[in-house]
Design an enzyme around this catalytic site. Structure first.
Site, PDB file in Angstrom:
ATOM      1  N   GLU A   9       0.784  -1.246   0.000  1.00  0.00           N
ATOM      2  CA  GLU A   9       0.000   0.000   0.000  1.00  0.00           C
ATOM      3  C   GLU A   9       0.813   1.291   0.000  1.00  0.00           C
ATOM      4  OE1 GLU A   9      -2.642  -0.406   3.355  1.00  0.00           O
ATOM      5  OE2 GLU A   9      -3.702  -2.077   2.448  1.00  0.00           O
ATOM      6  N   GLU A  30      -6.175 -10.624  -1.309  1.00  0.00           N
ATOM      7  CA  GLU A  30      -6.992 -10.415  -0.104  1.00  0.00           C
ATOM      8  C   GLU A  30      -8.473 -10.363  -0.462  1.00  0.00           C
ATOM      9  OE1 GLU A  30      -5.520  -7.177   2.304  1.00  0.00           O
ATOM     10  OE2 GLU A  30      -3.437  -7.630   1.828  1.00  0.00           O
TER      11      GLU A  30
END
Ligand code: GLA
Length: 504
Positions: free
Chosen positions: A320, A426
Protein backbone atom coordinates in the site's frame (compact mmCIF):
# COMPACT_ATOMS: atom_id res chain seq x y z
CA UNK A 1 -36.13 -47.58 43.37
CA UNK A 2 -35.45 -48.58 39.76
CA UNK A 3 -37.11 -45.39 38.56
CA UNK A 4 -34.98 -43.26 40.89
CA UNK A 5 -31.84 -45.03 39.70
CA UNK A 6 -32.80 -44.40 36.08
CA UNK A 7 -33.50 -40.73 36.83
CA UNK A 8 -30.12 -40.48 38.55
CA UNK A 9 -28.38 -42.08 35.58
CA UNK A 10 -30.18 -39.72 33.22
CA UNK A 11 -29.11 -36.71 35.30
CA UNK A 12 -25.53 -37.96 35.41
CA UNK A 13 -25.40 -38.45 31.66
CA UNK A 14 -26.89 -34.97 31.12
CA UNK A 15 -24.22 -33.50 33.37
CA UNK A 16 -21.50 -35.36 31.53
CA UNK A 17 -22.96 -34.11 28.28
CA UNK A 18 -22.85 -30.54 29.56
CA UNK A 19 -19.24 -30.95 30.58
CA UNK A 20 -17.96 -32.53 27.40
CA UNK A 21 -19.96 -31.17 24.48
CA UNK A 22 -18.37 -28.89 21.94
CA UNK A 23 -15.13 -28.97 20.05
CA UNK A 24 -13.16 -27.41 22.95
CA UNK A 25 -14.73 -29.93 25.32
CA UNK A 26 -16.59 -27.30 27.30
CA UNK A 27 -20.26 -26.60 27.68
CA UNK A 28 -20.85 -25.17 31.10
CA UNK A 29 -23.80 -23.73 33.00
CA UNK A 30 -23.75 -22.31 36.52
CA UNK A 31 -27.34 -21.88 37.65
CA UNK A 32 -26.18 -22.11 41.29
CA UNK A 33 -28.78 -24.72 42.15
CA UNK A 34 -25.97 -26.93 43.41
CA UNK A 35 -24.02 -24.35 45.46
CA UNK A 36 -21.06 -22.13 44.62
CA UNK A 37 -19.83 -24.48 41.91
CA UNK A 38 -16.26 -23.20 42.06
CA UNK A 39 -17.13 -19.49 42.14
CA UNK A 40 -15.23 -17.32 44.60
CA UNK A 41 -14.85 -13.63 45.44
CA UNK A 42 -12.00 -11.82 43.73
CA UNK A 43 -10.95 -9.15 46.21
CA UNK A 44 -8.20 -8.23 48.63
CA UNK A 45 -10.27 -9.81 51.40
CA UNK A 46 -13.41 -7.71 52.00
CA UNK A 47 -15.82 -9.18 49.47
CA UNK A 48 -17.64 -12.48 49.72
CA UNK A 49 -20.03 -14.54 47.62
CA UNK A 50 -23.06 -16.56 48.66
CA UNK A 51 -25.80 -18.38 46.79
CA UNK A 52 -29.53 -18.71 47.45
CA UNK A 53 -29.88 -21.74 45.19
CA UNK A 54 -30.64 -19.80 42.03
CA UNK A 55 -28.21 -16.86 41.90
CA UNK A 56 -24.83 -15.80 43.28
CA UNK A 57 -24.67 -12.60 45.32
CA UNK A 58 -21.47 -10.62 45.95
CA UNK A 59 -21.29 -8.19 48.87
CA UNK A 60 -18.60 -6.26 50.75
CA UNK A 61 -16.94 -4.92 47.58
CA UNK A 62 -14.54 -1.97 47.76
CA UNK A 63 -13.10 -1.85 44.21
CA UNK A 64 -14.67 -2.19 40.77
CA UNK A 65 -12.65 -5.35 40.07
CA UNK A 66 -14.00 -7.09 43.21
CA UNK A 67 -16.09 -9.76 41.58
CA UNK A 68 -17.49 -13.25 41.51
CA UNK A 69 -14.98 -15.24 39.45
CA UNK A 70 -14.33 -18.83 38.47
CA UNK A 71 -11.37 -20.60 36.84
CA UNK A 72 -12.11 -22.11 33.43
CA UNK A 73 -9.91 -24.48 31.44
CA UNK A 74 -10.31 -22.62 28.15
CA UNK A 75 -8.37 -23.70 25.08
CA UNK A 76 -6.51 -21.08 23.06
CA UNK A 77 -7.96 -20.68 19.58
CA UNK A 78 -11.38 -22.19 20.35
CA UNK A 79 -14.28 -19.73 20.21
CA UNK A 80 -16.58 -19.68 23.26
CA UNK A 81 -20.03 -18.13 23.55
CA UNK A 82 -20.37 -16.68 27.05
CA UNK A 83 -23.53 -15.32 28.59
CA UNK A 84 -24.95 -14.46 31.99
CA UNK A 85 -27.69 -12.48 33.72
CA UNK A 86 -26.98 -9.80 36.30
CA UNK A 87 -29.11 -7.86 38.76
CA UNK A 88 -28.39 -5.03 41.20
CA UNK A 89 -30.80 -3.40 43.62
CA UNK A 90 -28.77 -0.44 44.92
CA UNK A 91 -28.31 2.16 42.15
CA UNK A 92 -30.73 3.56 39.54
CA UNK A 93 -28.45 1.95 36.99
CA UNK A 94 -24.93 0.52 36.91
CA UNK A 95 -22.65 -0.90 34.23
CA UNK A 96 -21.61 -4.51 34.73
CA UNK A 97 -19.09 -6.40 32.63
CA UNK A 98 -18.03 -9.94 31.91
CA UNK A 99 -14.22 -9.88 31.94
CA UNK A 100 -11.42 -12.37 31.71
CA UNK A 101 -8.14 -12.45 33.65
CA UNK A 102 -5.56 -14.51 31.83
CA UNK A 103 -2.02 -15.35 32.82
CA UNK A 104 1.10 -16.23 30.94
CA UNK A 105 4.34 -16.99 32.77
CA UNK A 106 2.70 -15.81 36.01
CA UNK A 107 1.82 -12.36 34.60
CA UNK A 108 -1.89 -11.61 34.71
CA UNK A 109 -3.64 -9.39 32.13
CA UNK A 110 -7.28 -8.55 31.51
CA UNK A 111 -9.89 -8.09 28.80
CA UNK A 112 -13.47 -6.78 29.09
CA UNK A 113 -15.72 -9.00 27.00
CA UNK A 114 -19.27 -7.67 27.41
CA UNK A 115 -21.06 -4.80 29.16
CA UNK A 116 -24.66 -4.21 30.16
CA UNK A 117 -26.34 -1.29 31.89
CA UNK A 118 -28.38 -2.87 34.69
CA UNK A 119 -31.45 -0.95 35.84
CA UNK A 120 -32.32 -1.22 39.53
CA UNK A 121 -34.01 -4.50 40.43
CA UNK A 122 -34.12 -5.97 36.90
CA UNK A 123 -32.35 -9.07 35.64
CA UNK A 124 -30.41 -8.12 32.53
CA UNK A 125 -28.58 -10.43 30.12
CA UNK A 126 -25.21 -9.95 28.46
CA UNK A 127 -23.34 -12.16 26.06
CA UNK A 128 -20.19 -12.26 23.98
CA UNK A 129 -17.97 -14.52 21.92
CA UNK A 130 -14.41 -14.99 23.13
CA UNK A 131 -11.48 -16.71 21.43
CA UNK A 132 -8.65 -17.04 23.96
CA UNK A 133 -5.06 -16.35 22.98
CA UNK A 134 -2.04 -18.30 24.20
CA UNK A 135 -2.35 -18.05 27.98
CA UNK A 136 -2.06 -20.77 30.58
CA UNK A 137 -4.80 -19.78 33.04
CA UNK A 138 -8.22 -18.14 32.61
CA UNK A 139 -10.60 -16.66 35.18
CA UNK A 140 -13.97 -15.41 33.95
CA UNK A 141 -15.58 -12.86 36.27
CA UNK A 142 -18.28 -10.19 36.48
CA UNK A 143 -17.16 -6.74 37.60
CA UNK A 144 -18.54 -3.20 37.57
CA UNK A 145 -17.47 -0.15 35.62
CA UNK A 146 -17.15 2.34 38.50
CA UNK A 147 -19.59 1.59 41.35
CA UNK A 148 -16.88 -0.07 43.49
CA UNK A 149 -19.16 -0.81 46.45
CA UNK A 150 -22.23 -2.04 44.57
CA UNK A 151 -23.53 -5.46 45.59
CA UNK A 152 -25.00 -7.49 42.73
CA UNK A 153 -26.11 -10.97 41.73
CA UNK A 154 -25.38 -13.18 38.72
CA UNK A 155 -27.18 -16.27 37.45
CA UNK A 156 -27.23 -18.63 34.46
CA UNK A 157 -23.56 -18.16 33.63
CA UNK A 158 -22.92 -20.23 30.50
CA UNK A 159 -19.76 -20.96 28.56
CA UNK A 160 -20.13 -23.01 25.40
CA UNK A 161 -17.36 -23.99 23.03
CA UNK A 162 -18.40 -23.48 19.44
CA UNK A 163 -18.41 -26.84 17.78
CA UNK A 164 -16.85 -26.73 14.36
CA UNK A 165 -18.90 -29.54 12.85
CA UNK A 166 -17.07 -28.98 9.60
CA UNK A 167 -18.42 -31.07 6.77
CA UNK A 168 -15.74 -33.53 5.81
CA UNK A 169 -17.24 -34.40 2.42
CA UNK A 170 -16.98 -30.96 0.83
CA UNK A 171 -15.18 -30.51 -2.47
CA UNK A 172 -11.80 -28.84 -1.95
CA UNK A 173 -11.25 -25.41 -3.52
CA UNK A 174 -7.49 -25.93 -3.82
CA UNK A 175 -8.01 -29.29 -5.54
CA UNK A 176 -10.68 -27.91 -7.88
CA UNK A 177 -8.53 -24.95 -8.94
CA UNK A 178 -5.20 -26.77 -8.98
CA UNK A 179 -4.88 -26.63 -12.78
CA UNK A 180 -5.09 -22.84 -12.62
CA UNK A 181 -3.56 -21.45 -9.43
CA UNK A 182 -3.11 -22.03 -5.71
CA UNK A 183 -6.11 -21.32 -3.51
CA UNK A 184 -5.17 -19.56 -0.29
CA UNK A 185 -6.46 -17.76 2.79
CA UNK A 186 -5.25 -15.41 5.50
CA UNK A 187 -5.06 -16.96 8.98
CA UNK A 188 -4.54 -15.19 12.29
CA UNK A 189 -2.70 -16.60 15.29
CA UNK A 190 -5.96 -17.36 17.13
CA UNK A 191 -7.09 -19.58 14.31
CA UNK A 192 -3.68 -21.20 13.89
CA UNK A 193 -3.75 -22.34 17.52
CA UNK A 194 -6.83 -24.47 16.90
CA UNK A 195 -5.74 -27.66 15.18
CA UNK A 196 -9.26 -28.90 14.38
CA UNK A 197 -9.99 -25.60 12.66
CA UNK A 198 -6.67 -25.68 10.84
CA UNK A 199 -7.29 -29.20 9.59
CA UNK A 200 -10.46 -27.94 7.94
CA UNK A 201 -8.62 -24.96 6.41
CA UNK A 202 -5.94 -27.34 5.10
CA UNK A 203 -8.63 -29.38 3.35
CA UNK A 204 -9.65 -26.28 1.38
CA UNK A 205 -6.53 -24.15 0.96
CA UNK A 206 -2.99 -25.05 -0.09
CA UNK A 207 -1.32 -21.70 0.69
CA UNK A 208 -1.80 -19.52 3.78
CA UNK A 209 -0.82 -15.98 4.76
CA UNK A 210 -0.42 -14.86 8.37
CA UNK A 211 -3.09 -12.15 8.68
CA UNK A 212 -1.03 -9.97 11.01
CA UNK A 213 1.85 -11.90 12.48
CA UNK A 214 4.59 -11.09 9.95
CA UNK A 215 3.83 -7.37 9.94
CA UNK A 216 6.45 -5.08 11.54
CA UNK A 217 4.23 -4.48 14.59
CA UNK A 218 4.61 -8.16 15.44
CA UNK A 219 8.14 -8.85 14.15
CA UNK A 220 10.09 -5.79 15.29
CA UNK A 221 11.19 -6.16 18.91
CA UNK A 222 11.27 -2.48 19.91
CA UNK A 223 12.63 -2.80 23.45
CA UNK A 224 15.47 -5.08 22.40
CA UNK A 225 16.21 -2.87 19.36
CA UNK A 226 16.34 0.13 21.69
CA UNK A 227 18.89 -1.66 23.83
CA UNK A 228 21.02 -2.60 20.81
CA UNK A 229 20.78 0.92 19.36
CA UNK A 230 22.85 2.26 22.26
CA UNK A 231 25.85 0.64 20.56
CA UNK A 232 24.71 0.73 16.94
CA UNK A 233 21.82 2.82 15.57
CA UNK A 234 21.39 0.47 12.62
CA UNK A 235 20.82 -2.63 14.81
CA UNK A 236 17.40 -4.31 14.71
CA UNK A 237 15.98 -7.08 16.91
CA UNK A 238 13.24 -9.32 15.52
CA UNK A 239 10.94 -12.02 16.93
CA UNK A 240 8.53 -14.52 15.46
CA UNK A 241 6.48 -15.85 18.41
CA UNK A 242 3.16 -14.77 16.93
CA UNK A 243 3.80 -16.27 13.50
CA UNK A 244 5.12 -19.59 14.77
CA UNK A 245 1.82 -21.46 15.31
CA UNK A 246 0.87 -20.96 11.64
CA UNK A 247 4.39 -21.54 10.30
CA UNK A 248 4.68 -24.75 12.33
CA UNK A 249 1.30 -26.03 11.17
CA UNK A 250 2.05 -25.28 7.52
CA UNK A 251 5.52 -26.83 7.72
CA UNK A 252 4.11 -29.99 9.28
CA UNK A 253 1.24 -30.29 6.82
CA UNK A 254 2.91 -29.37 3.54
CA UNK A 255 1.08 -26.05 3.06
CA UNK A 256 2.83 -23.16 1.34
CA UNK A 257 3.10 -19.76 3.05
CA UNK A 258 2.93 -16.30 1.50
CA UNK A 259 4.67 -13.73 3.75
CA UNK A 260 2.85 -10.45 4.43
CA UNK A 261 4.43 -7.85 4.69
CA UNK A 262 8.03 -6.68 5.02
CA UNK A 263 7.34 -2.95 4.64
CA UNK A 264 4.15 -1.00 5.33
CA UNK A 265 3.29 2.48 6.58
CA UNK A 266 0.70 0.97 8.95
CA UNK A 267 1.11 -1.60 11.75
CA UNK A 268 4.74 -0.53 12.05
CA UNK A 269 6.10 0.87 15.35
CA UNK A 270 6.72 4.61 15.14
CA UNK A 271 9.97 4.01 17.05
CA UNK A 272 11.43 2.17 14.04
CA UNK A 273 11.98 5.54 12.35
CA UNK A 274 13.53 7.42 15.27
CA UNK A 275 16.93 7.79 16.89
CA UNK A 276 17.47 5.30 19.70
CA UNK A 277 14.12 3.69 18.79
CA UNK A 278 12.53 6.50 20.79
CA UNK A 279 9.48 8.03 19.10
CA UNK A 280 10.14 11.30 21.01
CA UNK A 281 13.54 11.74 19.38
CA UNK A 282 14.22 13.01 15.81
CA UNK A 283 13.97 10.77 12.77
CA UNK A 284 17.12 8.82 11.92
CA UNK A 285 18.94 9.68 8.69
CA UNK A 286 18.18 7.98 5.36
CA UNK A 287 21.42 5.99 5.70
CA UNK A 288 20.53 4.67 9.16
CA UNK A 289 16.97 3.82 8.06
CA UNK A 290 18.21 1.90 5.03
CA UNK A 291 20.71 0.08 7.23
CA UNK A 292 17.89 -0.79 9.67
CA UNK A 293 15.74 -2.01 6.78
CA UNK A 294 18.63 -4.11 5.48
CA UNK A 295 19.14 -5.66 8.93
CA UNK A 296 15.42 -6.21 9.38
CA UNK A 297 14.86 -7.98 6.07
CA UNK A 298 18.12 -9.94 6.30
CA UNK A 299 17.24 -11.36 9.71
CA UNK A 300 13.73 -12.32 8.63
CA UNK A 301 15.02 -14.12 5.54
CA UNK A 302 17.80 -15.84 7.53
CA UNK A 303 15.45 -16.97 10.29
CA UNK A 304 12.91 -18.37 7.84
CA UNK A 305 15.54 -20.08 5.73
CA UNK A 306 17.09 -21.70 8.80
CA UNK A 307 13.90 -22.74 10.60
CA UNK A 308 11.39 -23.13 7.78
CA UNK A 309 13.45 -23.77 4.65
CA UNK A 310 11.36 -23.52 1.48
CA UNK A 311 8.13 -22.80 3.38
CA UNK A 312 7.65 -19.13 2.42
CA UNK A 313 7.31 -19.20 -1.36
CA UNK A 314 6.60 -15.49 -1.79
CA UNK A 315 6.59 -12.19 0.10
CA UNK A 316 4.74 -8.91 -0.06
CA UNK A 317 7.84 -6.74 0.07
CA UNK A 318 5.88 -3.48 0.29
CA UNK A 319 2.18 -2.97 1.01
CA UNK A 320 0.00 0.00 0.00
CA UNK A 321 2.64 2.60 -0.88
CA UNK A 322 0.55 4.43 -3.51
CA UNK A 323 -1.68 7.41 -2.71
CA UNK A 324 -5.47 6.98 -3.07
CA UNK A 325 -6.11 10.36 -4.68
CA UNK A 326 -3.08 11.12 -6.85
CA UNK A 327 -0.81 9.05 -9.09
CA UNK A 328 2.12 9.18 -6.69
CA UNK A 329 3.41 7.60 -3.48
CA UNK A 330 1.46 8.39 -0.32
CA UNK A 331 3.32 10.52 2.25
CA UNK A 332 4.47 8.32 5.11
CA UNK A 333 7.35 7.83 7.53
CA UNK A 334 9.02 5.86 4.75
CA UNK A 335 8.92 8.71 2.23
CA UNK A 336 9.92 11.20 4.93
CA UNK A 337 12.89 9.27 6.26
CA UNK A 338 14.13 7.33 3.24
CA UNK A 339 12.61 9.26 0.33
CA UNK A 340 10.63 8.47 -2.81
CA UNK A 341 12.77 5.46 -3.69
CA UNK A 342 12.02 3.51 -0.49
CA UNK A 343 9.96 0.89 -2.35
CA UNK A 344 12.79 0.31 -4.84
CA UNK A 345 15.34 0.02 -2.04
CA UNK A 346 13.12 -2.45 -0.13
CA UNK A 347 12.89 -4.68 -3.21
CA UNK A 348 16.64 -4.44 -3.75
CA UNK A 349 17.29 -5.55 -0.17
CA UNK A 350 14.65 -8.30 -0.30
CA UNK A 351 16.14 -9.68 -3.49
CA UNK A 352 19.61 -9.64 -1.92
CA UNK A 353 18.54 -11.89 0.96
CA UNK A 354 15.55 -13.90 -0.30
CA UNK A 355 16.34 -17.54 -1.03
CA UNK A 356 16.57 -18.29 -4.73
CA UNK A 357 13.13 -18.71 -6.30
CA UNK A 358 11.22 -16.70 -3.67
CA UNK A 359 8.69 -14.50 -5.48
CA UNK A 360 8.65 -10.83 -4.51
CA UNK A 361 5.34 -8.91 -4.74
CA UNK A 362 4.14 -5.34 -4.42
CA UNK A 363 0.62 -5.41 -2.89
CA UNK A 364 -2.09 -2.72 -2.97
CA UNK A 365 -5.85 -2.04 -2.89
CA UNK A 366 -8.25 -0.07 -5.12
CA UNK A 367 -6.28 -1.18 -8.18
CA UNK A 368 -9.25 -0.79 -10.57
CA UNK A 369 -9.76 2.90 -9.74
CA UNK A 370 -8.07 6.01 -11.09
CA UNK A 371 -5.85 7.83 -10.35
CA UNK A 372 -4.56 4.97 -8.20
CA UNK A 373 -4.11 2.56 -11.11
CA UNK A 374 -1.81 5.07 -12.82
CA UNK A 375 0.17 5.53 -9.60
CA UNK A 376 0.53 1.77 -9.14
CA UNK A 377 1.50 1.38 -12.80
CA UNK A 378 4.22 4.03 -12.54
CA UNK A 379 5.64 2.42 -9.42
CA UNK A 380 5.60 -1.04 -10.99
CA UNK A 381 7.40 0.29 -14.09
CA UNK A 382 10.19 1.68 -11.96
CA UNK A 383 10.47 -1.61 -10.03
CA UNK A 384 10.47 -3.65 -13.23
CA UNK A 385 13.24 -1.42 -14.59
CA UNK A 386 15.39 -2.36 -11.58
CA UNK A 387 14.64 -6.06 -12.02
CA UNK A 388 13.78 -7.00 -8.42
CA UNK A 389 10.01 -7.51 -8.61
CA UNK A 390 8.18 -10.69 -9.64
CA UNK A 391 4.56 -9.84 -9.20
CA UNK A 392 1.68 -7.61 -8.19
CA UNK A 393 -0.89 -8.40 -5.49
CA UNK A 394 -4.47 -7.22 -6.09
CA UNK A 395 -5.94 -7.02 -2.60
CA UNK A 396 -9.54 -7.23 -3.92
CA UNK A 397 -11.58 -6.14 -0.89
CA UNK A 398 -14.64 -5.62 -3.08
CA UNK A 399 -18.36 -4.92 -2.90
CA UNK A 400 -21.32 -6.39 -4.83
CA UNK A 401 -21.20 -3.86 -7.63
CA UNK A 402 -17.93 -2.07 -7.17
CA UNK A 403 -15.58 -2.29 -8.99
CA UNK A 404 -17.45 -3.06 -12.20
CA UNK A 405 -16.22 -6.07 -14.13
CA UNK A 406 -15.08 -3.66 -16.86
CA UNK A 407 -12.95 -1.73 -14.34
CA UNK A 408 -11.48 -4.94 -12.94
CA UNK A 409 -10.71 -6.41 -16.30
CA UNK A 410 -9.05 -3.18 -17.50
CA UNK A 411 -6.86 -3.15 -14.36
CA UNK A 412 -5.93 -6.82 -14.76
CA UNK A 413 -4.98 -6.12 -18.37
CA UNK A 414 -2.94 -3.01 -17.50
CA UNK A 415 -0.86 -4.89 -14.94
CA UNK A 416 -0.70 -8.25 -16.71
CA UNK A 417 0.58 -6.57 -19.87
CA UNK A 418 3.71 -5.58 -17.92
CA UNK A 419 4.59 -9.28 -17.79
CA UNK A 420 4.38 -9.54 -13.99
CA UNK A 421 2.98 -12.49 -12.10
CA UNK A 422 -0.28 -11.69 -10.34
CA UNK A 423 -1.79 -12.65 -7.00
CA UNK A 424 -5.34 -11.98 -5.91
CA UNK A 425 -4.13 -11.46 -2.39
CA UNK A 426 -6.99 -10.41 -0.10
CA UNK A 427 -10.29 -11.27 -1.79
CA UNK A 428 -13.52 -10.66 0.12
CA UNK A 429 -16.94 -9.31 -0.91
CA UNK A 430 -18.76 -7.22 1.67
CA UNK A 431 -22.55 -7.55 1.96
CA UNK A 432 -24.74 -6.15 4.70
CA UNK A 433 -27.97 -8.06 5.32
CA UNK A 434 -27.86 -11.67 6.39
CA UNK A 435 -30.36 -13.36 4.10
CA UNK A 436 -30.48 -15.89 1.28
CA UNK A 437 -31.00 -13.41 -1.52
CA UNK A 438 -27.98 -11.33 -0.49
CA UNK A 439 -25.91 -14.50 -0.20
CA UNK A 440 -27.01 -15.49 -3.73
CA UNK A 441 -25.94 -12.10 -5.06
CA UNK A 442 -22.62 -12.54 -3.25
CA UNK A 443 -22.24 -16.00 -4.78
CA UNK A 444 -22.84 -14.62 -8.29
CA UNK A 445 -20.35 -11.87 -7.64
CA UNK A 446 -17.67 -14.33 -6.46
CA UNK A 447 -18.27 -16.36 -9.62
CA UNK A 448 -18.06 -13.34 -11.94
CA UNK A 449 -14.85 -12.13 -10.32
CA UNK A 450 -13.40 -15.62 -10.52
CA UNK A 451 -14.19 -15.77 -14.26
CA UNK A 452 -12.10 -12.60 -14.69
CA UNK A 453 -9.26 -14.15 -12.70
CA UNK A 454 -9.42 -17.38 -14.69
CA UNK A 455 -8.89 -15.38 -17.86
CA UNK A 456 -5.46 -14.45 -16.43
CA UNK A 457 -4.65 -17.83 -14.89
CA UNK A 458 -1.40 -18.03 -16.87
CA UNK A 459 -0.08 -15.17 -14.76
CA UNK A 460 -2.04 -15.56 -11.50
CA UNK A 461 -0.11 -17.70 -9.04
CA UNK A 462 -2.74 -17.73 -6.30
CA UNK A 463 -6.15 -16.46 -5.26
CA UNK A 464 -6.33 -15.84 -1.50
CA UNK A 465 -9.45 -14.93 0.43
CA UNK A 466 -8.73 -12.62 3.36
CA UNK A 467 -9.87 -15.02 6.05
CA UNK A 468 -12.07 -18.11 6.03
CA UNK A 469 -15.15 -17.60 8.22
CA UNK A 470 -17.31 -14.47 8.41
CA UNK A 471 -17.16 -14.23 12.21
CA UNK A 472 -13.37 -13.88 12.20
CA UNK A 473 -13.15 -11.53 9.20
CA UNK A 474 -11.91 -7.93 9.60
CA UNK A 475 -15.33 -7.07 8.07
CA UNK A 476 -17.26 -9.35 10.39
CA UNK A 477 -20.52 -7.36 10.10
CA UNK A 478 -20.34 -7.55 6.33
CA UNK A 479 -20.14 -11.34 5.98
CA UNK A 480 -17.62 -11.22 3.14
CA UNK A 481 -16.20 -14.76 3.04
CA UNK A 482 -16.98 -18.28 1.80
CA UNK A 483 -17.81 -19.97 5.14
CA UNK A 484 -20.02 -18.99 8.07
CA UNK A 485 -19.04 -19.08 11.74
CA UNK A 486 -19.75 -22.82 11.93
CA UNK A 487 -17.47 -23.48 8.96
CA UNK A 488 -20.55 -24.26 6.89
CA UNK A 489 -20.10 -23.39 3.21
CA UNK A 490 -22.09 -20.39 1.98
CA UNK A 491 -23.63 -20.12 -1.50
CA UNK A 492 -20.43 -18.32 -2.57
CA UNK A 493 -18.41 -21.47 -1.86
CA UNK A 494 -20.75 -23.58 -4.00
CA UNK A 495 -20.67 -20.98 -6.79
CA UNK A 496 -16.87 -21.26 -6.95
CA UNK A 497 -17.13 -25.07 -7.01
CA UNK A 498 -19.78 -25.02 -9.75
CA UNK A 499 -17.65 -22.74 -11.88
CA UNK A 500 -15.09 -25.51 -12.15
CA UNK A 501 -17.77 -27.91 -13.35
CA UNK A 502 -19.01 -25.61 -16.12
CA UNK A 503 -18.24 -26.43 -19.72
CA UNK A 504 -15.19 -24.51 -20.92
C1 GLA B 1 -5.08 -4.43 4.30
C2 GLA B 1 -3.79 -5.13 4.66
C3 GLA B 1 -4.03 -6.42 5.37
C4 GLA B 1 -5.12 -6.32 6.40
C5 GLA B 1 -6.36 -5.75 5.78
C6 GLA B 1 -7.47 -5.62 6.79
O1 GLA B 1 -5.66 -4.94 3.18
O2 GLA B 1 -2.95 -5.39 3.57
O3 GLA B 1 -2.85 -6.80 5.99
O4 GLA B 1 -4.68 -5.51 7.46
O5 GLA B 1 -6.05 -4.47 5.30
O6 GLA B 1 -7.50 -6.65 7.70
Amino acid sequence: MMKRLLTLLLCLSLLLCLATQGEGGLAYLSDFSGGLDGWYARSAGGASVETDGSALLITGRSASWNSPGRDFALEPGVTYDISCQVMQAEADSADLMISVAHSKGGVESYENLATVTAKKGRWMGMKCAYTPGQYDKFVLYVETKGAPELSFSIRNFTVTARGLNAQSDLPSLSALYSDFFDFGCAVTQMEALNTARMDFYASQYNIMTPGNELKPDFVLNVSESRRLAKQDESAVAVRFDSAKPLLNYCQKNGIKVHGHTLVWHQQTPEAFFHEGYDAQKPYVTREVMLARLDNYIRQIMEYMDKNYPGLIVSWDVVNEAVDDNAAKLRASNWTKVVGEDFVNRAFEIARKYAPEGTLLFYNDYSTPYQPKLTGISKLLDSLIAEGNIDGYGFQAHYQLSSPTLAQLSAALETIASKGLLLRISELDIAVSALNDSVYDLQANRYASLMREFLAYSDQIVAVHTWGVTDDLSWLTNKNPLLFDKNLAPKPAFWALCELMQEEP
